[in-house]
Design a protein around this motif. Structure first.
Motif, PDB file in Angstrom:
ATOM      1  N   SER A  12      42.794  46.862  49.462  1.00 22.64           N
ATOM      2  CA  SER A  12      44.031  46.227  49.308  1.00 22.64           C
ATOM      3  C   SER A  12      44.336  45.631  48.111  1.00 22.64           C
ATOM      4  O   SER A  12      45.431  45.604  47.486  1.00 22.64           O
ATOM      5  N   TYR A  13      43.299  44.876  47.603  1.00 19.71           N
ATOM      6  CA  TYR A  13      43.191  44.376  46.097  1.00 19.71           C
ATOM      7  C   TYR A  13      43.501  45.535  45.124  1.00 19.71           C
ATOM      8  O   TYR A  13      44.548  45.320  44.370  1.00 19.71           O
ATOM      9  N   LEU A  44      40.681  46.719  33.071  1.00 22.80           N
ATOM     10  CA  LEU A  44      39.336  45.858  32.818  1.00 22.80           C
ATOM     11  C   LEU A  44      38.746  45.271  33.907  1.00 22.80           C
ATOM     12  O   LEU A  44      37.694  44.991  34.435  1.00 22.80           O
ATOM     13  N   GLU A  45      39.941  44.264  34.394  1.00 26.49           N
ATOM     14  CA  GLU A  45      39.600  43.535  35.775  1.00 26.49           C
ATOM     15  C   GLU A  45      39.058  44.485  36.773  1.00 26.49           C
ATOM     16  O   GLU A  45      38.026  44.295  37.306  1.00 26.49           O
ATOM     17  N   ILE A  46      39.772  45.615  36.939  1.00 23.77           N
ATOM     18  CA  ILE A  46      39.620  46.406  38.287  1.00 23.77           C
ATOM     19  C   ILE A  46      38.055  47.201  37.854  1.00 23.77           C
ATOM     20  O   ILE A  46      37.084  47.358  38.768  1.00 23.77           O
ATOM     21  N   HIS A  83      32.548  48.048  39.156  1.00 21.08           N
ATOM     22  CA  HIS A  83      31.194  47.920  38.783  1.00 21.08           C
ATOM     23  C   HIS A  83      30.280  47.028  39.613  1.00 21.08           C
ATOM     24  O   HIS A  83      29.334  47.510  40.186  1.00 21.08           O
ATOM     25  N   LEU A  84      30.835  45.798  40.041  1.00 23.27           N
ATOM     26  CA  LEU A  84      30.235  44.718  40.815  1.00 23.27           C
ATOM     27  C   LEU A  84      29.993  45.459  42.204  1.00 23.27           C
ATOM     28  O   LEU A  84      28.855  45.389  42.867  1.00 23.27           O
ATOM     29  N   HIS A  85      31.196  45.856  42.752  1.00 22.65           N
ATOM     30  CA  HIS A  85      31.160  46.530  43.914  1.00 22.65           C
ATOM     31  C   HIS A  85      29.941  47.589  44.269  1.00 22.65           C
ATOM     32  O   HIS A  85      29.398  47.769  45.159  1.00 22.65           O
ATOM     33  N   LEU A  86      29.663  48.455  43.343  1.00 27.43           N
ATOM     34  CA  LEU A  86      28.825  49.578  43.237  1.00 27.43           C
ATOM     35  C   LEU A  86      27.471  49.145  42.960  1.00 27.43           C
ATOM     36  O   LEU A  86      26.470  49.864  43.516  1.00 27.43           O
TER      37      LEU A  86
END
Lengths: 181, 236
Positions: free
Chosen positions: A31-32, A167-169, A174-177
């Motif tokens: 959703s974000y 860049l934020e996305i 990157h963090l999520h993966l």
């Protein structure tokens, strides 16, 4: 609990506190992303906004943060920049002018949206140099304000905002993966 | 010891009441501040995964425990904010040896209250590494263990002397992290502090460089939640 509601409403007057925020896990993250993509689409269209007058100059603590970033941030964060970050964490506002102890100066305003763009850029720059996720936190909060007030943003900020959000996305994905708990 | 629970009637206050009911060797009083409305929360059966990984003795109806504590303790309610003169007067009137702080999120104990008696606070983070807010999430995001630290509050936020610090199991994907887990590990730690023996627990200063954390953005929080593992159940 999964809808991304943090980038809407009058956040200049009624800032998010983020206390006890939504817990939707992956559905919330989707959703974000959708919410940010719609903001990107808005700013990419260039069919928006006001031309405005001259650009609001950055306040001194933000200038110190920018200079620190340009030096490659080898020294500890300048005190005024650190206080600005703390002030923003509490108020979710960036003021046009601060006193020496980084309190809002008399007659200072907090509605200059280009300063929120500037803050998000600074935070992303520091994040890139330090990998300290507290700076991604600052960026996410500043972009929420920009997203909520997109129709009041000057057209000349569009390219910068598109870059900040992209860049934020990328950092969030990157963090999520990569993150493991 | 004369112990006063400084209570905002938050979930944390309720969790601490479970512990205080176990430590009847202390003379307990309660000072409630703010609007003093207990949280509208239902408490699941002890086997429910939302309690994970709290020990069974903590898996109770915390509202009932709070009522039980109120029934057996002197209780003063002040319908004013934390740092009001009236709260300070009520607290000092009880002449406590120790104050246990169970305040609301964002409240900061002022110097006037700190001058009355040592104020014990259970902080859900290693110190000085994780000072500030939502440090359970920040610890997990940094891939660091979950630690809770018992400290005596001082003027600097989360900078007080440390009584004890303990590691706690990571919550599961079904844990109620903001509610039961956060309040529960603090209560778990409080139980250990009160089990240290008679008299005011000893403390030592924090060592090393600290980092301040602010309320975590929901995107980062949900990155953490999305990576939590499901509860492990033994196969019968």
């Amino acid at each position: 609990m999964t809808e991304y509601t943090y980038g809407s409403g009058n956040l200049l007057e009624r800032p998010n506190t983020y206390f006890f925020s939504n817990s939707g896990g992956v559905a919330f993250l989707r959703s974000y992303i959708q919410s940010r993509l719609s903001v990107l689409e808005y700013f990419s269209s260039h069919l928006f906004g006001v031309d405005g007058g001259g650009r609001t100059p950055a306040p001194q603590p933000l200038i110190e943060w920018m200079n620190w970033n340009e030096d490659g941030a080898p020294a500890p964060m300048p005190e005024q920049a650190a206080l600005l970050m703390r002030r923003f964490a509490v108020t979710k506002r960036v003021w046009t002018e601060y006193t020496l102890d980084v309190r809002p100066a008399e007659a200072a305003r907090y509605d200059a949206l280009e300063l929120y763009v500037c803050l998000a850029e600074c935070a992303l720059h520091t994040l890139r140099q330090s990998s300290d996720l507290r700076f991604l936190n600052v960026c996410l909060q500043a972009v929420d304000v920009i997203a909520a007030h997109r129709s009041d943003v000057s057209a000349r900020e569009a390219d910068r905002i598109v870059e900040v959000i992209s860049l934020e996305i990328a950092n969030v994905m990157h963090l999520h993966l990569t993150s493991e708990l | 010891m004369k112990v006063v629970l400084l209570s905002s009637c938050s979930l944390r206050s309720l969790a601490y009441s479970v512990v205080l009911n176990r430590h009847t060797d202390h003379e307990i009083s309660i000072v409630e501040y703010g609007d003093a409305h207990l949280p509208e929360k239902s408490f699941a059966e002890p086997e429910n995964e939302s309690w994970d990984p709290l020990p069974m003795w903590l898996r109770r109806n915390w509202r009932d425990c709070y009522d039980e504590l109120c029934a057996s303790s002197e209780r003063v309610s002040v319908d004013l904010e934390l740092n009001s003169e009236m709260v300070a007067r009520s607290l000092s009137g009880l002449q406590p040896d120790l104050v246990i702080y169970a305040g609301a999120a964002g409240n900061i104990v002022g110097r006037d209250l700190l001058a009355i008696a040592p104020v014990l606070h259970m902080h859900p983070g290693a110190l000085p590494a994780f000072r500030g807010s939502t440090t359970i999430y920040w610890s997990l995001l940094s891939q660091q263990p979950i630690v809770a630290s018992a400290i005596y509050l001082s003027a600097g936020i989360d900078q007080g002397r440390i009584v004890i610090a303990r590691n706690y199991p990571v919550p599961t994907s079904l844990s109620d992290v903001d509610g039961l887990y956060d309040a529960g590990i603090r209560a778990w730690l409080l139980d250990e502090v009160l089990s240290l023996g008679h008299g005011l627990p000893h403390s030592q200063p924090q060592e090393g460089e600290g980092k301040d954390y602010y309320v975590i953005h929901p995107v980062l929080k949900n990155l953490v939640l999305s990576r939590l593992s499901p509860p492990v159940r033994s196969v019968q």
